[in-house]
Design an enzyme around this catalytic site. Sequence first.
Site, PDB file in Angstrom:
ATOM      1  N   GLU A  68       3.529  -0.743  -4.524  1.00  0.00           N
ATOM      2  CA  GLU A  68       3.137   0.654  -4.730  1.00  0.00           C
ATOM      3  C   GLU A  68       3.846   1.513  -3.686  1.00  0.00           C
ATOM      4  O   GLU A  68       3.906   1.145  -2.511  1.00  0.00           O
ATOM      5  CB  GLU A  68       1.628   0.848  -4.549  1.00  0.00           C
ATOM      6  CG  GLU A  68       0.774   0.176  -5.573  1.00  0.00           C
ATOM      7  CD  GLU A  68       0.603   0.966  -6.859  1.00  0.00           C
ATOM      8  OE1 GLU A  68       0.422   2.199  -6.796  1.00  0.00           O
ATOM      9  OE2 GLU A  68       0.653   0.335  -7.922  1.00  0.00           O
TER      10      GLU A  68
ATOM     11  N   LYS B  20      -6.888  -1.921  -3.769  1.00  0.00           N
ATOM     12  CA  LYS B  20      -6.107  -1.404  -4.889  1.00  0.00           C
ATOM     13  C   LYS B  20      -5.471  -0.101  -4.419  1.00  0.00           C
ATOM     14  O   LYS B  20      -6.146   0.905  -4.251  1.00  0.00           O
ATOM     15  CB  LYS B  20      -6.960  -1.160  -6.124  1.00  0.00           C
ATOM     16  CG  LYS B  20      -6.098  -0.711  -7.298  1.00  0.00           C
ATOM     17  CD  LYS B  20      -6.905  -0.509  -8.533  1.00  0.00           C
ATOM     18  CE  LYS B  20      -6.031  -0.120  -9.710  1.00  0.00           C
ATOM     19  NZ  LYS B  20      -5.051   0.928  -9.456  1.00  0.00           N
TER      20      LYS B  20
ATOM     21  N   ARG C 118       7.462   2.022 -12.858  1.00  0.00           N
ATOM     22  CA  ARG C 118       6.854   1.409 -14.039  1.00  0.00           C
ATOM     23  C   ARG C 118       7.216   2.193 -15.302  1.00  0.00           C
ATOM     24  O   ARG C 118       7.278   1.655 -16.392  1.00  0.00           O
ATOM     25  CB  ARG C 118       5.345   1.320 -13.874  1.00  0.00           C
ATOM     26  CG  ARG C 118       4.694   0.691 -15.110  1.00  0.00           C
ATOM     27  CD  ARG C 118       3.334   0.206 -14.818  1.00  0.00           C
ATOM     28  NE  ARG C 118       3.419  -1.243 -14.717  1.00  0.00           N
ATOM     29  CZ  ARG C 118       2.560  -1.989 -14.094  1.00  0.00           C
ATOM     30  NH1 ARG C 118       1.569  -1.453 -13.451  1.00  0.00           N
ATOM     31  NH2 ARG C 118       2.676  -3.286 -14.066  1.00  0.00           N
TER      32      ARG C 118
END
Length: 184
Positions: free
Chosen positions: A71, A16, A37
């Site tokens: 990311e 993650k 986002r």
Amino acid sequence: ANKQNGFGYMLLISEKLDGISVRLKYENGIFVQAASRGSGDIGEEITTNVAKMKGVPAKLTEPFTGNVRGEIVLTHTDHKVHFPTYSNPRNAASGIAKRYDGEGSEHLTVMTYKIIDGADQLKTEKKQFEYLKKLGFNAPNYYPANFNLTDNKTITPDELWNDYQKSRRDSLDYDIDGLVITFD
């Protein structure tokens, strides 16, 4: 379905990433747009900056049309070399990625982990990671997992977690929040 783990599914463990979420849009394999986002519903348009970042191919190896989630990270190496005054890589990446002048964006890296749309035939997480790499993207590390080791290709979640805590996490050039376990 593989029933080795008792659930009828294989598990996949992936890192993650500790970065800034970004959506990349491609049309016929050509990069056309990027958005953060933002609020979760409406993101900020950051295409110009993202186009300068490592790991964002201007043209993919195949004519993929769709959206990819990733990311934005600042590697430890680039943090030390280019932004040593910033307190940590994640906060630095957040500020740099959204600069109006785009300065420093070339030192950020995008790592992708999810095909949002455009490749419906990729039903498993593992196939998505493999396809992202085939298209030319960076992706975090991922591993097949199983609760009982029956061959050398699988690892239990506990074993992998312990390995990350002991050494693997510190050897990465980017930060992670932990590991994600998904049904593959």
